[in-house]
Design an enzyme around this catalytic site. Structure first.
Site, short mmCIF file in Angstrom:
data_model
loop_
_atom_site.label_atom_id
_atom_site.label_comp_id
_atom_site.label_asym_id
_atom_site.label_seq_id
_atom_site.Cartn_x
_atom_site.Cartn_y
_atom_site.Cartn_z
N GLU A 99 42.02 43.59 38.25
CA GLU A 99 42.46 42.20 38.38
C GLU A 99 42.41 41.52 37.01
O GLU A 99 41.36 41.56 36.36
CB GLU A 99 41.54 41.48 39.38
CG GLU A 99 41.66 42.08 40.78
CD GLU A 99 40.39 41.94 41.62
OE1 GLU A 99 39.55 41.07 41.32
OE2 GLU A 99 40.24 42.73 42.58
N ASP A 123 29.47 41.49 41.61
CA ASP A 123 29.31 40.97 42.97
C ASP A 123 30.39 41.49 43.92
O ASP A 123 30.19 41.52 45.12
CB ASP A 123 29.35 39.44 42.95
CG ASP A 123 28.31 38.87 42.01
OD1 ASP A 123 27.30 38.33 42.49
OD2 ASP A 123 28.49 38.99 40.78
N TYR A 124 31.56 41.88 43.37
CA TYR A 124 32.67 42.31 44.23
C TYR A 124 32.79 43.83 44.32
O TYR A 124 33.71 44.34 44.94
CB TYR A 124 33.98 41.64 43.77
CG TYR A 124 33.77 40.15 43.63
CD1 TYR A 124 33.15 39.45 44.67
CD2 TYR A 124 34.08 39.47 42.47
CE1 TYR A 124 32.87 38.10 44.54
CE2 TYR A 124 33.82 38.12 42.35
CZ TYR A 124 33.21 37.43 43.39
OH TYR A 124 32.93 36.10 43.27
N HIS A 163 28.24 35.13 41.64
CA HIS A 163 28.64 35.43 40.27
C HIS A 163 27.46 35.80 39.39
O HIS A 163 27.55 35.76 38.18
CB HIS A 163 29.39 34.25 39.63
CG HIS A 163 30.73 34.02 40.23
ND1 HIS A 163 30.93 33.23 41.33
CD2 HIS A 163 31.95 34.51 39.90
CE1 HIS A 163 32.22 33.22 41.64
NE2 HIS A 163 32.85 33.98 40.79
N GLU A 199 39.71 45.62 45.75
CA GLU A 199 38.76 46.49 45.06
C GLU A 199 38.74 47.92 45.61
O GLU A 199 38.58 48.88 44.85
CB GLU A 199 37.35 45.89 45.10
CG GLU A 199 37.15 44.68 44.18
CD GLU A 199 37.76 43.39 44.71
OE1 GLU A 199 38.15 43.36 45.90
OE2 GLU A 199 37.86 42.41 43.97
N GLN A 220 36.25 43.22 38.72
CA GLN A 220 36.10 42.03 37.88
C GLN A 220 34.65 41.57 37.72
O GLN A 220 34.21 41.26 36.63
CB GLN A 220 36.98 40.92 38.43
CG GLN A 220 37.21 39.81 37.45
CD GLN A 220 38.42 38.99 37.85
OE1 GLN A 220 38.38 38.24 38.83
NE2 GLN A 220 39.51 39.13 37.12
#
Ligand code: TPP
Ligand code: MG
Length: 805
Positions: free
Chosen positions: A500, A556-557, A598, A531, A553
């Site tokens: 991303e 956390d993701y 984040h 993802e 990115q």
């Protein structure tokens, strides 16, 4: 929508004479029958206890034979447990290998996909030579290794297909002919109707439509997912109906969608020919919805479908069994006579029975021999032992156990050694030697190859130190990684990066800034927010010889891609016993920014989920660059977590930014000290450094160790060596309590015997159990601060010397 409900017409005979055409059809009928017999006998083998579980491809034979006709050398499959007929028809597997997997025969020769490690119906070919180097994949048919999570094959499929597009469109790759010939290869996916309910399915379909890649996805639709009917699975009970919006048209790119009945041999052959031609030549994804399939034996050996299917449904399934329909069609079209077909059916039965017997022998024979060997040694042990009667009893039990397995042998041997723990004899020594040897063999069978362990293992890449001129430029951290990536792209056309915001703006922190302009969109590209398929893209591309850097990115993701990383990538070497590899580098950033989503640092979760990958946590961008350089020379998958708050900090640019390498598994002692060892990594390093200054003023000398490589962890036991000197250790990070700090503690105390040198209780200092609150105060009260470090260290000093501290 291209519909394909043709009446029973013959597949295109082309230039074939009737006799040749007839032979083709009869061969197909033979393969279908052999596959059916394998399913029937396979179930019996489970029900009689010779195998533990069975899941078979009965009811899906004819469609798979049609698909096999258009599968060529260089092509890839990413499918699931129903595909035995396809595997047989393409020659990627055979009936003997099928039974070897059913029995869990632990041999690469007998069961090339997983050497007995995967349950039955998990297919795959071997892409690697014994030394871990690539085979010529364009000279063979390929199947990526199956996993059990339904739809788990979909993310990888995207990458397998995208590789063809990259090879076709990047002329610099034209010499890599063992991976692709002008990108002419199709990636074939298969999935059950019910599994299309998974998010991975829809994500992959959308990604393939965007990317316009040669991905051919077949849905085997038997109306059920175990006991659950399609009306609970799929809107309108029809997956191709609801995917209609993906159909390409004059307004834009998309899919070519086909629908065909799974019992209609002629229509299936025609559909696959047409679909795959478009897919291969035009690089357009195709979707083939194969309807009206059946499950003659139900879902698996775990239950019976009479429990949830109506009599009408069962009657319909008997009538529309694809093999019965194919037979009727051949008779009606006068392609063959009843007696010819009867003969094929009988031969198939005999052939499958003979294969099964041979494989059962191959499974059992070595074990029988091992039982015989162990029994003789146990008898010798008994002869001079006070526990003679008990040992003889164990031997007799072992000999009389029907179809005993290796576990039975070890239970008897280990028990006997425990019974004779106070005795000494030649027989006992011989048995111990035999046991050690036996353990080694079983280690190879059941525990080896978590990594491919080749010469190109990341652990074998020699260290090249970073070199600095006296006037080395001081750059922002982001410019340091950018320079490293620039050098990597210039050096090797196989290197790719995507994620991303990675393409046009060169990632949100500009690590790839300017590189898309320089190297082109085919190498550095933006992706959708997806993802799981970003990871899948990376896996598939890496399996086809490319060197992808897949970017997530924010740390956390990573959770969205974690299933694919854990189930697929991290298990790949182990589940194929080093038959396949995917040297994917996953790049992400985390630890510290702001707020609940984040600033996560769920490192314990990652370490536990990703055994089979390297997990690296560089404290700054120079260390990150060193790891990237090492990993790009190696052939193992890795996750690199950069520090989110490090991109704007100044670092000196090494002269050899593209060449220097950092060894894995080697912590760095950043500050020497005598009183306490402080073990941490990532963004916590700077917090530790701040705390250490204050501790110094208090007269406390801290040895600061940056772990930097969590998997592998401190191979040379640098940390326990440090504890020898300080006798105290504090493990510090910003994960939850009992997260990665506990892992580090286990490694140091248990693996490195560090407990031996301690004179104070070892401690951990972590974030709170909840996610970090927003804002600077949120961070201060959620995550460990320099104040916490100072006070925690001081408390530990106080414990050992209360009069001084
Ligand atoms: C992620 C996941 N959830 C649940 C399961 C258990 N499971 C195995 S097969 C299956 C049904 C799949 O049905 P379908 O996709 O229609 O394939 P079929 O078996 O009918 O060919 C389920 C729920 C699983 N393997 N993976
Ligand atoms: Mg189904």
């Amino acid at each position: 929508m291209s519909s394909n409900n043709k009446e029973h017409i013959a597949p295109s005979t082309g230039h074939l004479s009737f006799e040749d055409f007839k032979q083709v059809v009869l061969t197909d009928y033979r393969i279908a029958n052999e596959s059916r017999q394998a399913s029937l006998l396979g179930r019996k083998e489970v029900l009689t206890g010779k195998a533990k579980f069975g899941i078979f491809g009965d009811g899906k034979e004819v469609a798979q034979i049609a698909m096999a006709k258009v599968f060529r050398d260089g092509d890839f499959r990413s499918g699931y447990y129903r595909d035995q007929t396809f595997m047989f028809a393409t020659g990627m597997s055979n009936v003997k290998e099928f039974f070897a997997q059913l029995y869990a025969l632990p041999s690469v020769e007998a069961e090339p996909c997983s050497a007995g490690r995967s349950m039955n119906g998990h297919f795959g070919t071997r892409s690697l030579n014994d030394d871990g180097t690539w085979k010529n994949l364009t000279a063979m048919k390929n199947s990526s290794a199956d996993i059990s999570p339904t739809a788990g094959q979909m993310p990888r499929l995207v990458g397998l297909a995208q590789a063809s597009k990259i090879y076709r469109n990047n002329p610099e790759l034209s010499s890599f002919e063992s991976f692709s010939l002008s990108g002419n290869e199709v990636a074939f996916g298969t999935i059950g109707n019910a599994s299309t309910s998974e998010g991975h399915f829809f994500e992959a379909i959308n990604a393939a439509g965007v990317l316009q890649i040669p991905m051919a996805i077949s849905v085997w639709d038997d109306g059920y997912g175990i006991s659950v009917h399609a009306k609970y699975q799929t809107t309108k009970e029809n997956i191709s109906e609801i995917l209609k919006g993906f159909q390409r048209d004059e307004h834009g790119n998309g899919f070519e969608i086909f629908r065909v009945k799974g019992w209609d041999y002629a229509a299936l052959c025609e559909t696959y020919e047409k679909a795959i031609k478009i897919c291969r030549e035009e690089h357009v994804p195709v979707f083939i919805h194969v309807q009206e399939l059946t499950q003659p034996q139900g879902h698996s050996t775990s239950g019976s479908h009479e429990r949830y299917k109506s009599k009408e449904r069962l009657d319909w399934e008997a009538e529309y069994d694809c093999i019965k329909q194919m037979r009727d069609w051949m008779l009606k079209s006068a392609i063959a006579t009843e007696s010819e077909l009867d003969a094929i059916e009988q031969d198939a039965k005999k052939y499958v029975r003979a294969c099964q017997k041979e494989v059962w022998e191959a499974f059992n024979q070595p074990i029988k021999q091992e039982i015989a060997e162990a029994s003789v040694m146990l008898e010798q042990l008994a002869a001079s032992s006070a526990a003679s009667a008990e040992i003889i009893n164990l031997v007799n039990n072992l000999r009389s156990t029907v179809d005993a397995i290796r576990k039975d042998i070890l239970v008897a041997v280990r028990k006997s050694l425990r019974l004779t723990r106070h005795e000494n004899s030649d027989a006992k020594r011989n048995l111990q030697i035999w046991l050690n040897q036996y353990n080694n063999e079983n280690y190879d069978r059941y525990n080896s190859y978590l990594f491919t362990d080749t010469e190109s293992s990341a652990l074998n890449i020699p260290e090249i130190k970073a070199q600095y001129s006296e006037d080395a430029k001081m750059l922002d951290g982001r410019e340091i990684v950018q320079a490293c990536f620039d050098a990597a792209f210039a050096r090797d056309p196989r290197v790719l990066a995507f994620g991303e915001d990675v393409g046009k703006i060169g990632d949100v922190n500009q690590g790839f800034a300017g590189l898309q302009e320089k190297y082109g969109e085919i190498r550095i590209s933006d992706t959708g927010i997806r993802e799981a398929t970003i990871i899948g893209q990376g896996i598939g591309l890496a399996m086809r010889g490319l060197r992808p850097i897949a970017e997530i990115q924010y740390l956390d993701y990573l959770l969205y891609g974690l299933q694919t990383l854990s189930d697929d990538l991290a298990s790949l070497s182990y589940r194929t016993k080093a038959g396949q590899k995917a040297p994917l580098i996953v790049r992400t950033r985390g630890h510290r920014l702001e707020g609940i989503w984040h600033s996560g640092s769920p490192i314990g979760m990652i370490l536990h989920a990703l055994r089979g990958m390297h997990v690296l946590v560089p404290r700054n961008m120079t260390q990150a660059a060193g790891f990237y350089n090492t990993l790009l020379k190696a052939d193992e998958p890795a996750l690199v977590i950069e520090c989110l708050n490090g991109y704007r900090l100044k670092e000196a640019l090494p002269d050899n930014i593209g060449e220097f390498t950092l060894p894995l598994g080697r912590p760095e002692i950043l500050r020497e000290g005598n009183d306490i060892t402080l073990v941490t990594y990532g963004s916590c390093i700077r917090i530790a450094e701040e705390a250490i200054q204050e501790l110094e003023q208090m007269g406390i000398s801290v040895e600061l160790i940056d772990v930097q490589s969590l998997l592998p962890f401190d191979i040379h036991h640098i940390i326990s060596d440090s504890i020898k000197k300080t006798n105290k250790v504090l493990f510090f990070d910003e994960d939850v309590p009992g997260g990665a700090t506990s892992y580090m503690m286990q490694q140091v105390l248990e693996v490195q015997n560090g407990y031996y040198f301690l004179d104070a209780a070892p401690r951990t200092l972590t974030a709170k159990a909840h996610r970090p609150a927003y804002g600077t105060d949120g961070d201060y009260f959620s995550k460990p601060s320099a104040d916490d470090v100072v006070e925690c260290v001081y408390e530990m000093m106080h414990e050992t010397n209360p009069s001084k501290y």
